[in-house]
Design an enzyme around this catalytic site. Structure first.
Site, PDB file in Angstrom:
ATOM      1  N   GLY A   1       0.842  -1.189   0.000  1.00 39.69           N
ATOM      2  CA  GLY A   1       0.000   0.000   0.000  1.00 39.69           C
ATOM      3  C   GLY A   1       0.884   1.247   0.000  1.00 39.69           C
TER       4      GLY A   1
ATOM      5  N   GLY B   1       2.220   2.925   2.422  1.00 38.70           N
ATOM      6  CA  GLY B   1       3.362   2.843   3.320  1.00 38.70           C
ATOM      7  C   GLY B   1       4.458   1.950   2.765  1.00 38.70           C
TER       8      GLY B   1
ATOM      9  CD  GLU C   1     -13.653  11.638  -1.960  1.00 39.66           C
ATOM     10  OE1 GLU C   1     -12.947  12.642  -2.055  1.00 39.66           O
ATOM     11  OE2 GLU C   1     -13.193  10.484  -1.913  1.00 39.66           O
TER      12      GLU C   1
END
Lengths: 447, 447
Positions: B25, B27, B182
């Site tokens: 991901g 990180g 969203e």
């Protein structure tokens, strides 16, 4: 819950003649687009909500295009027609006597019925082939193929057995028609430009790409000159071509030819044959080997209001004693023809019989390499044929949006020698594939 | 077959310190990209072969983007690094005492371990929610959601019962964080610009979009000004917002709130919580509510060579007593920080503690409508915030290719008010969803 369910086709009643079209491939789509909705009520059935641009499926399978680039949402195409009705459903059967079509959402009377359900993969009764080999007829097929290929490389990266690792990389393509030839070229480019960078631990010089063909040349429907040219291109790209090669069996790991020869591979693509699938209710006398016999007006013999176009149709003419070739052009032209003539037929006016205009055949092998048979006995190769192929395919894509996406993808691929869609986003599926389950299951990820 | 299988990680031995990273991901990816491969051997594990740009998953789910646009093939990103090794597999457990990580493809010794496995959907023990509601954490999730939504409209087109038809169109979004807000905006634009054209037989004025939030405002992590602004935008777009609304149950058709209120919907999205999932072998004392406690150097408390970054990490600081926000920025910054400091730590040199630079928060509601909290207590809305959002997201996408694709898609959407990716290419999956099976099964097509 039960009593709340009232499945219905929900097609408004009409005084105009109602045309029902089964299948939104090249034939059905072109019929639907060319039928004036002020003269007819047009009803289109398909089990998908999109049209698939089948000639480029192999590019999705080989990670060059994303699936959305070659699929046109059907409802999009008919935003500006009023008496047009698309329904996503399964068509179950037809009753020609009562002019009724039966679907998973109910029955409907038609005035005219256009059957354009296309062809499906024909394994010629070889059950193991059907179980273990990968077909390429739909977008889910292409996505599965792409994921399966990439997953094999990931698995091979995790395998220490040199023998297994080597044959894990092998690709076998059965059938050297346009699909087989184009895939062979695409995989060969992947092997050369992309995979070695992605998988430094794998030795792709050991990866073999086999193209098997039962006839005595590749691209049997094309001119022998083009066949020879395509074969030369493929062999230069390192594809191993085996002609007069009949497949006998495949157990998920080893493919056996009729001559006893064996090839090990976890990735076998079957594009060696298609067959029609006649809708239940169509009388047997109207059909021949899964296709519907038609008169020169695309009308099913024995019927006055049922038409068959594209791969499902078999119109025997002097020039085409075994029917028209199973490619996009005859389907497109028949679709347009039927649409144009339906109104005249409806008024019992004279119409001309269908005449296929052969625009020629194209097959691309790779970057700057294609073959073209053009009208007037012209047979081109190399960069010129490839540019024609490029132009024709971009031009035929059904919607502007798709053209843009395809161009963006291809431009990227051309400039970078990369193919960017190497994502494993589908579960690994080879139905009933117990053997590869035992090989791979412990490492089942990526879905 | 059995004896041929020799699954191995196949990581070359090295004299350099070996860093193993779990999860690609934000990180893990940023740690991997910033670790110099001349100083370290870098090994990256993930169960997918691509990085997912999670902030735009909702756009795939709402048919604005195709999946390939927000996924970066991981092997692509490391073509030019030599001692970098990606392996697609499942990580099973870790043994901190022997510095060993165990995977589905074998075990490996590490010198340093970076845990960046992110967060997964948290249903807070609500089993029915887990069974029937749709999560949005992965690309397959997003594709399933998109297919499910489109399939519902196809089904609704085939339903004659006015009551069922009406509530079939309803959308319920649980959780009004950025994802919920969203999505509410995206679905509202679909309802306004796209769906009425696609489905003339459906009455979309009856379609209700609910946004449920347990707290007293939308976008709870943002400034109250931005929450108020976003709420105003959403309400103007016809989204029904219910605050202080706790969900009690959902049976696949009716969602029940704690206050007894009921809403009927076949499309419930769960984005109301996430949780970490600690790798087996990590001592319980190192963790708190599924996250790994770290010191200010991103090091798991109790360990000298295991690091945790991103959503899986819980670094309690005075400014962030409950850890950093679960968004991309802390993960990215921690990834870079760990990479930068690992060499110093390895040589026992002094390093500065991690300091999170809060660049602000953004959420977009629709075309020209967004909210932004920027450093310096600046709170923007409208077109300006939306342009910032656009710039930031395009800029952050990991690869150039993706940027191009996203831009092409968005340009198309902007100019045409269309969202072009409305294809149903995934099978309809709601695991164990017996009820909707009985409603829909007879018409199971589109996969």
């Amino acid at each position: 819950m039960e009593q709340m369910r009232q499945i219905t086709l929900n097609i408004p009643p009409t005084t105009k003649p109602r045309v029902v079209i089964v299948g939104a491939g090249f034939g059905g789509l072109n019929a639907a687009k060319n039928l004036p909705d002020d003269k007819f009520q047009v009803v289109l059935f398909d089990k998908h909500n999109y049209h698939t641009f089948q000639p480029l499926l192999y590019q999705v399978a080989s990670a060059a295009l994303q699936p959305d680039a070659i699929a046109g949402p059907l409802r999009n195409l008919f935003h500006n027609t009023k008496d047009f009705h698309f329904r996503m459903l399964r068509v179950l059967s037809v009753d020609p006597l009562t002019n009724t079509i039966n679907t998973s959402a109910g029955s409907l009377q038609y005035d005219y019925l256009i059957l354009s359900s296309g062809a499906k993969t024909n394994y010629f009764g070889n059950e193991n082939m059907q179980r273990f080999a990968l077909p390429l007829k739909t977008i889910p097929d292409a996505l599965n193929m792409r994921s399966h290929l990439m997953q094999i490389f990931e698995w091979a990266s995790l395998n220490a057995n040199p023998a297994l690792k080597e044959h894990m990389l092998n690709i076998v393509l059965v059938g050297a028609g346009p699909t087989g030839v184009e895939m062979a070229g695409a995989f060969s480019e992947l092997r050369r430009y992309v995979l070695p960078k992605d998988y430094p631990v794998l030795d792709f010089s050991k990866m073999k790409i086999y193209l098997l063909e039962g006839m005595d040349r590749v691209l049997p429907p094309m001119h022998p000159k083009s066949s020879a040219r395509a074969q030369r291109y493929l062999e230069k790209m390192g594809v191993i071509i085996k002609l007069n090669a009949m497949v006998q069996d495949y157990d998920g790991e080893t493919i056996t030819l009729k001559n006893g020869e064996q090839i090990k591979s976890f990735f076998v693509v079957w594009s060696a044959g298609v067959m029609g699938e006649v809708l239940p209710g169509i009388p047997k006398e109207w059909t021949e080997r899964g296709r519907i016999l038609t008169d020169p007006f695309c009308r099913a013999i024995g019927s006055s209001n049922i038409f068959a176009i594209g791969d499902i149709a078999l119109m025997k003419l002097e020039d085409y004693p075994r029917g028209h070739p199973g490619v996009a052009q005859p389907a497109i032209q028949m679709g347009k023809y039927v649409a144009k003539n339906l109104f005249a037929l409806h008024r019992n006016e004279t119409v001309k019989p269908f005449k296929y205009f052969d625009k020629g055949s194209l097959a691309t092998v790779g970057r700057g390499k294609a073959v073209a048979d053009l009208p007037g006995d012209i047979h081109l190769g190399g960069r010129l044929a490839w540019l024609i192929w490029l132009f024709v395919h971009v031009n035929f894509l059904v919607s502007f949006r798709n053209k843009l996406l395809v161009l963006a993808n291809w431009a990227w691929n051309l400039f970078t020698f990369d193919k960017g869609n190497r994502l494993i986003i589908r579960p690994y599926i080879r139905k009933g594939d117990e053997k590869s389950k035992t090989v791979f299951a412990e490492n089942q990820v990526g879905s």
